[in-house]
Design an enzyme around this catalytic site. Structure first.
Site, PDB file in Angstrom:
ATOM      1  N   LYS A  79       0.848  -1.196   0.000  1.00  0.00           N
ATOM      2  CA  LYS A  79       0.000   0.000   0.000  1.00  0.00           C
ATOM      3  C   LYS A  79       0.880   1.241   0.000  1.00  0.00           C
ATOM      4  CE  LYS A  79      -3.916   1.900   2.672  1.00  0.00           C
ATOM      5  NZ  LYS A  79      -4.796   1.676   3.841  1.00  0.00           N
ATOM      6  N   SER A 154      -9.722   1.825   2.823  1.00  0.00           N
ATOM      7  CA  SER A 154      -8.844   2.532   1.924  1.00  0.00           C
ATOM      8  C   SER A 154      -7.825   1.666   1.189  1.00  0.00           C
ATOM      9  CB  SER A 154      -8.092   3.607   2.712  1.00  0.00           C
ATOM     10  OG  SER A 154      -7.274   3.010   3.693  1.00  0.00           O
ATOM     11  N   SER A 178      -9.903  -0.514   7.010  1.00  0.00           N
ATOM     12  CA  SER A 178      -9.311  -0.386   5.670  1.00  0.00           C
ATOM     13  C   SER A 178      -8.599  -1.602   5.111  1.00  0.00           C
ATOM     14  CB  SER A 178      -8.335   0.785   5.652  1.00  0.00           C
ATOM     15  OG  SER A 178      -9.055   1.965   5.423  1.00  0.00           O
TER      16      SER A 178
END
Ligand code: GLN
Length: 486
Positions: A79, A154, A178
């Site tokens: 990420k 996210s 997330s």
């Protein structure tokens, strides 16, 4: 089956027997990326050249009889809010669009020590604030199961990459859901570890008392392997905890006989899509058939969790994001400025997107003199009540079940203009962050071709029970579907 669709443990077995090489795996994944990335857009940055070189190096080591770690030579997506030395780390924000860290975060270093090969940096909601990746400066990632829907957020890029075969496994971060919510929406496995199990050093801070890094994988076995690689105390993160890290592989026994499993009453009612409730009830039946005792449990204060989270997380964010001032990191305005304050203001107005600005304003307000006790103070009290609710529930059960997300993947744009609707995507995951507990999401069905996620919550640092419960379900239920992207 194509290599890109295999889990890491299977690829490792094939490498061990000499059937395939690390280079072939990397090649398969990057070919897949070439094919589907234009549709999915899971990545902000790809590191193909570096990955190919590392894969060749890995093969050379294997030939010499070195480097047989459990994840050696496996392609991993990271990420884009984790610092990677020499590789762009944007947090999907305009303010960091050119930011290249000079160091690796602890988890990034750990996965590299374990022999994993980084495929690239994945898209997220700007600074991890969101549930759909729509707030990313670089545009929305699409759900591989239906390109018109969101992948969740996210960590939407990481979950979509794993679901689409654009990575074998991935790292995400979870502040309010997330990792788990995008894993649920993309039909993959995602684990948020207990707060303090994994180092946050080098994870760009959003809400420091809630943030945790964790694995997003194709199955529970891979999840245990990746957790093993990243868990452990770190002298650079004072909130990481000194505990003995168990052998998570030992949790992979398909046996829940005699276990007491709770079903969260508050998360099976209003606001939860019918198909989701049905899938969770089916999952409960699977557990009772395996000999687990199902007990209804309650979190009486769960209804306040969302409000408390949306004070605590923005409050911490407003303070963490103060560092983006155009002086030390990232973007600085090129407009003419009157003085330093004017430079700060123009830089921040240009660099941050609307959702991030909303959170900074909410957080600054909640912390301001005269309001602090009424907002932040109250929210912290609710947090304590939720911790106590969970403690009481865990007096009766070993693990707790709930949906991960109240709905399956929603359409791109559907909730974008309505922050409250968007925030409600996290009603099932947020209490777990507030209490600092471990939680996993595993696929438990499909509705209209879209995946549904089952959340399994555990006691603090009891990832073993979480993994064991998840593994037992996975073995019994056998979710093998993959999105059809071709
Ligand atoms: N969707 C939640 C938020 O917007 C959680 C985000 C996260 O876990 N990083 O804050």
């Amino acid at each position: 089956m194509e290599l890109f669709n295999q889990p890491a443990h299977e690829l490792k077995r094939m490498m061990d027997t000499g059937e395939i090489s690390a280079f072939e795996i990397a090649k398969s994944v990057f070919k897949r990326i070439e094919m589907v990335e234009p549709k999915v857009e899971a990545y902000v940055t790809l590191t193909e050249g570096q990955a190919a070189a590392q894969a060749k190096e890995a093969d050379a080591k294997i030939k010499k009889g070195e480097g047989r770690g459990s994840l050696f030579g496996i392609p991993l997506a990271i990420k884009d809010n984790m610092c990677t030395k020499g590789v762009l780390t944007t947090c999907s924000s305009g303010i960091l669009k050119n930011f290249i860290p000079v160091y690796d975060g602890t988890v990034v270093r750990k996965v590299s020590d374990a022999g994993l090969i980084m495929t690239g940096k994945t898209n997220l909601d700007e600074f991890a604030m969101g549930s759909s990746t729509e707030t990313s400066f670089f545009g929305t990632t699409r759900n591989p199961w239906d390109l018109e829907t969101v992948p969740g957020g996210s960590s939407g890029g990481s979950a979509a990459a794993v679901a689409a075969g654009e990575a074998i496994m991935a790292l995400g971060s979870d502040t309010g859901g997330s990792i788990r919510q995008p894993a649920a929406l993309c039909g993959v496995v995602g684990l948020k570890p207990t707060y303090g199990l994994v180092s946050r050093y080098g994870l760009v801070a959003f809400a420091s008392s809630l943030d945790q890094i964790g694995p997003i994988t194709k199955d529970v076995t891979d999840c245990a392997l990746l957790l093993q690689a990243i868990a452990g105390q770190d002298e650079r993160d004072s909130t990481s905890v000194d505990i003995n890290i168990p052998d998570y592989n030992k949790a992979l026994v398909a046996d829940v006989k005699g276990m007491k499993i709770g079903l969260l009453k508050e998360m099976m009612g209003e606001g939860i899509q019918d198909e989701v409730k049905t899938a969770i009830k089916n999952a409960v039946d699977v557990f009772s058939k395996m000999g687990a005792e199902i007990i209804e449990v309650s979190l009486p204060h769960a209804e306040y969790a969302l409000s408390a989270y949306y004070l605590i997380a923005p409050a911490e964010a407003s303070s963490n994001l103060a560092r983006y001032d155009g002086v030390r990191y990232g973007h600085r305005t090129s407009e003419k400025v009157k003085d330093m304050i004017d430079m700060y203001m123009k830089t921040r107005a240009e660099g941050f997107g609307n959702e991030v600005k909303r959170r900074i304003m909410l957080g600054t307000y909640a912390l301001s003199a005269g309001y602090y006790e009424a907002y932040y103070g109250q929210a912290q009290k609710i947090r304590t009540l939720i911790v106590q609710d969970f403690e009481k529930a865990f007096d009766k059960v070993d693990a707790i079940l709930s949906p991960t997300s109240p709905t399956t993947a929603f359409k791109i744009g559907e909730k974008f203009e309505n922050p409250l609707q968007m925030y409600l995507s996290d009603i099932c995951t947020i209490p777990v962050n507030l209490a600092g507990l471990p939680g996993i999401s595993i696929p438990c069905g499909l509705s209209d071709g879209l995946p549904i996620g089952l959340q399994i919550i555990g006691k603090p640092f009891d990832e073993m029970t979480v993994l064991r419960t998840a593994y037992a379900f996975e073995q019994a239920y056998g979710f093998k579907e993959r999105p059809k992207l071709d």
